[in-house]
Design an enzyme around this catalytic site. Structure first.
Site, PDB file in Angstrom:
ATOM      1  CB  CYS A   2      13.092   7.749  -0.006  1.00  0.00           C
ATOM      2  SG  CYS A   2      12.897   7.966  -1.789  1.00  0.00           S
ATOM      3  CB  ALA A  52      14.814   5.342  -8.325  1.00  0.00           C
ATOM      4  N   GLY A  80       7.856   9.094  -0.104  1.00  0.00           N
ATOM      5  CA  GLY A  80       6.455   8.899  -0.428  1.00  0.00           C
ATOM      6  C   GLY A  80       6.161   8.986  -1.911  1.00  0.00           C
ATOM      7  CD  GLU A  81       6.035   7.028  -5.214  1.00  0.00           C
ATOM      8  OE1 GLU A  81       5.843   7.904  -6.088  1.00  0.00           O
ATOM      9  OE2 GLU A  81       7.108   6.396  -5.098  1.00  0.00           O
ATOM     10  CG  LEU A 264       0.479  -7.080  -1.857  1.00  0.00           C
ATOM     11  CD1 LEU A 264       0.627  -6.532  -0.447  1.00  0.00           C
ATOM     12  CD2 LEU A 264       1.656  -7.986  -2.206  1.00  0.00           C
TER      13      LEU A 264
END
Length: 606
Positions: A2, A52, A80-81, A264
């Site tokens: 976010c 989200a 963040g996570e 990636l």
């Protein structure tokens, strides 16, 4: 993932400032395209834009809670996570907390209520957030240990502005975009910046592993985490197994998402290891992506940092691992048109083609996935760059990662050089960062020096790469996770002796040994190769034209501050450099600083 923004002011009523707070928050809409929210009180205003990822229906922010028996709210805006949020939630439930969402945001908020500021020690993940504690009239700004997620702030008498990106702070009329000549060294080489430093006057970053308390007495920053040096007691076989276990754990944790996820995959050791480990935890079949340029087979030129092209190795890794791979092919002629987007994402001078190509890569990936795992930071953690293995560079009395490239500040006009003394500036920065190295008592010789070299690489260079990846990805609503930035992994590998890190006489021996069973030999034994560059003659001509435009324009913000003859001499050279694709790569900052100052109306002040 976010974007957050906010304003604390103890001398005014912020409930009348909703348009300004919403304007600040609105600048971050690309970081959070899914939802927006603001929360206002007399002395605090918090904003949030949401992308989200976990608990798509819950997790609305800013999020509020109250201590038992108190009407004063505690308010969180979070980016963040949190990878260990499920374990923390279970623990908090056992202590009487009740949850209304399945989000990690609520876990962060409840953890603060339970443990106060000490709760940050329990968090595992990448994050930047702000908590306003109304009862204490105190704001807490927190940034993750490695600085994966950005957080800026401008402290002034009576208050503070903060945000995920400078653009939100620039949207508040209290802040004016200014810089000074003594910022030219970091404008020309951002890797020289201290962890708190930005080119904007009076704009700081929260340092990685730090928290900032803001109350009526002002803003006070302090560390909550630091690397600690200690003896490594494990033998080589045990060390390899431990590294593998830690990698398995951190990649598994970072595979959690309620949206499409990919990796990636450049075909290098780092990204291939992450992809191979990730494929073990992705039952539906994992997708991977790489980038290349049209005409690259004809235009490519090998350099120390880019010895070969990625595509053949990416395809070999993908086939061996069994993932669905896509190579995103870019037109070099399209890069110039994207540089303004990269600048708008950064709010700082861009890296020209390198930012533009990454932006286009992430834009293409976003059509398929919302989360991507990357191999960033493995070179800094395990020792992968060429300068780690060049004796003269290692033992030079400055930042080893500068390599053998000329200093762009050598191109400053003599009077400017006399005022800002860039050689002294570089020495001061080097001494400052070297003094922060967590040393091990009794350590000497090459082992002690390589501890310094690794630490210096974990500062400005890594922070710059992480910032670049965050900006280019979040500008298109893509979250990039970096398993090699797991602090538990870093804490362990940090204390592994250098001779064990290079046990087979090559870079990243320890990582190679830990994932040897996962990858084909051509990928496992591949040399370090940096993010691709285009060597298209047409692109080179466009860069030269842009450089000439800066040098010939008397209205340029850099006019009178450059030694034009020296710049042109450097532009006409073609010497091999350890850290640069070519001389035009070295000179890109002149173009991009000019572009940034014009676009953001930044002026030099004394």
């Amino acid at each position: 993932m976010c974007g957050i923004a906010g304003w604390i002011d103890f001398d005014r009523d912020l409930t009348t400032e909703r348009p300004t707070v919403e304007a600040m928050t609105g600048t971050l809409h690309r970081r959070g395209p899914d939802a927006a929210g603001t929360w206002l009180a007399p002395h605090a205003a918090l904003g949030h834009r949401r992308l989200a990822i976990v608990d798509l229906e819950g997790g609305v922010q800013p999020m509020t809670a109250r201590r038992p028996g108190s009407e004063a709210p505690v308010v969180l805006t979070y980016s963040g996570e949190l990878y260990n949020f499920r374990e923390l939630r279970d623990h908090l439930r056992s202590r009487g907390h009740r949850f209304t969402t399945a989000s990690d945001t609520e876990v962060v908020l409840r953890a603060y209520l339970e443990w106060g500021t000490g709760f940050v020690d329990r968090l595992t993940g990448m994050f930047a957030f702000a908590i306003w504690d109304a009862a204490r009239e105190e704001l807490l700004l927190v940034r993750d240990r490695l600085g994966v997620k950005p957080l800026y702030y401008h402290a002034y008498r009576g208050g503070v502005l903060f945000a995920s990106e400078p653009k939100a702070i620039l949207a508040n009329p209290l802040f004016t975009a200014r810089t000074s000549e003594d910022k030219l060294p970091i404008l020309f080489n951002p890797r020289l910046a201290m962890p708190w430093e930005t080119p904007y006057t009076d704009l700081r970053q929260v340092q990685p592993g730090h928290l900032v308390r803001v109350d009526r007495s002002g803003a006070h920053e302090a560390p909550y985490w630091r690397l600690v040096s200690q003896e490594h007691g494990d033998d080589e076989d045990t060390t390899v197994r431990r590294v593998r276990d830690l990698l398995e754990q951190t990649v598994a944790e970072q595979m959690v998402a309620d949206v499409p996820l990919c990796t990636l995959l450049s075909g290098g050791l780092d990204s291939s290891a992450v992809t191979a480990l990730g494929a073990r935890h992705h039952a539906k079949g994992l997708r991977s992506f790489s980038v290349d340029f049209e005409g690259a087979a004809d235009d490519f030129r090998a350099t120390a940092l880019r010895p070969e092209q990625d595509t053949p190795f990416a395809l070999a890794a993908a086939a061996h691992i069994g993932v669905d791979h896509t190579s995103i092919l870019l037109d070099p002629a399209a890069l110039a048109g994207v540089v303004p987007d990269a600048l708008a994402a950064r709010d700082l001078p861009s890296l020209g083609q390198f930012d533009a190509s990454m932006y286009l890569l992430f834009q293409a990936i976003r059509e398929h996935s919302t989360v991507a795992l990357s191999g960033e930071a493995a070179d800094e953690v395990f020792g992968g760059y060429p300068w780690f293995f060049d004796r003269d560079t290692v033992w030079g009395d400055t930042f080893p990662w500068l390599g053998n490239a000329p200093r762009l500040t050598d191109c400053l006009a003599p009077d400017v050089r006399a005022r800002i003394r860039p050689e002294d500036d570089e020495r001061d920065r080097y001494a400052t960062m070297r003094a922060r190295v967590p040393r091990l008592t009794g350590e000497s010789g090459l082992q002690a020096r390589m501890r310094e070299v690794l630490f210096l690489s974990l500062q400005g260079p890594l922070l710059y790469l992480l910032d670049r990846k965050d900006r280019m990805s979040m500008a298109v609503g893509l979250e990039v996770r970096v398993p090699f930035c797991d602090h538990t992994l870093l804490e362990y590998v940090w204390n592994v002796p250098w001779k064990m890190k290079v046990a087979d006489g090559r870079e990243k021996s320890l990582l190679r040994a830990a994932v040897a069973d996962l990858l084909p030999q051509e990928v496992l034994q591949r040399r370090k190769s940096a993010f691709p560059a285009t060597f298209s003659p047409a692109h080179a001509r466009a860069v030269r034209a842009a450089l000439d435009g800066v040098l010939d324009d008397s209205s340029s913000p850099l006019a009178g501050r450059l030694d034009v003859t020296k710049v042109r001499e450097l532009a006409s050279g073609s010497g091999q450099m350890m850290t640069m694709a070519d001389n035009l790569h070295l000179l890109l900052p002149l173009i991009e600083v000019d572009r940034w100052m014009r676009a953001y109306d930044v002026s030099f002040t004394s």
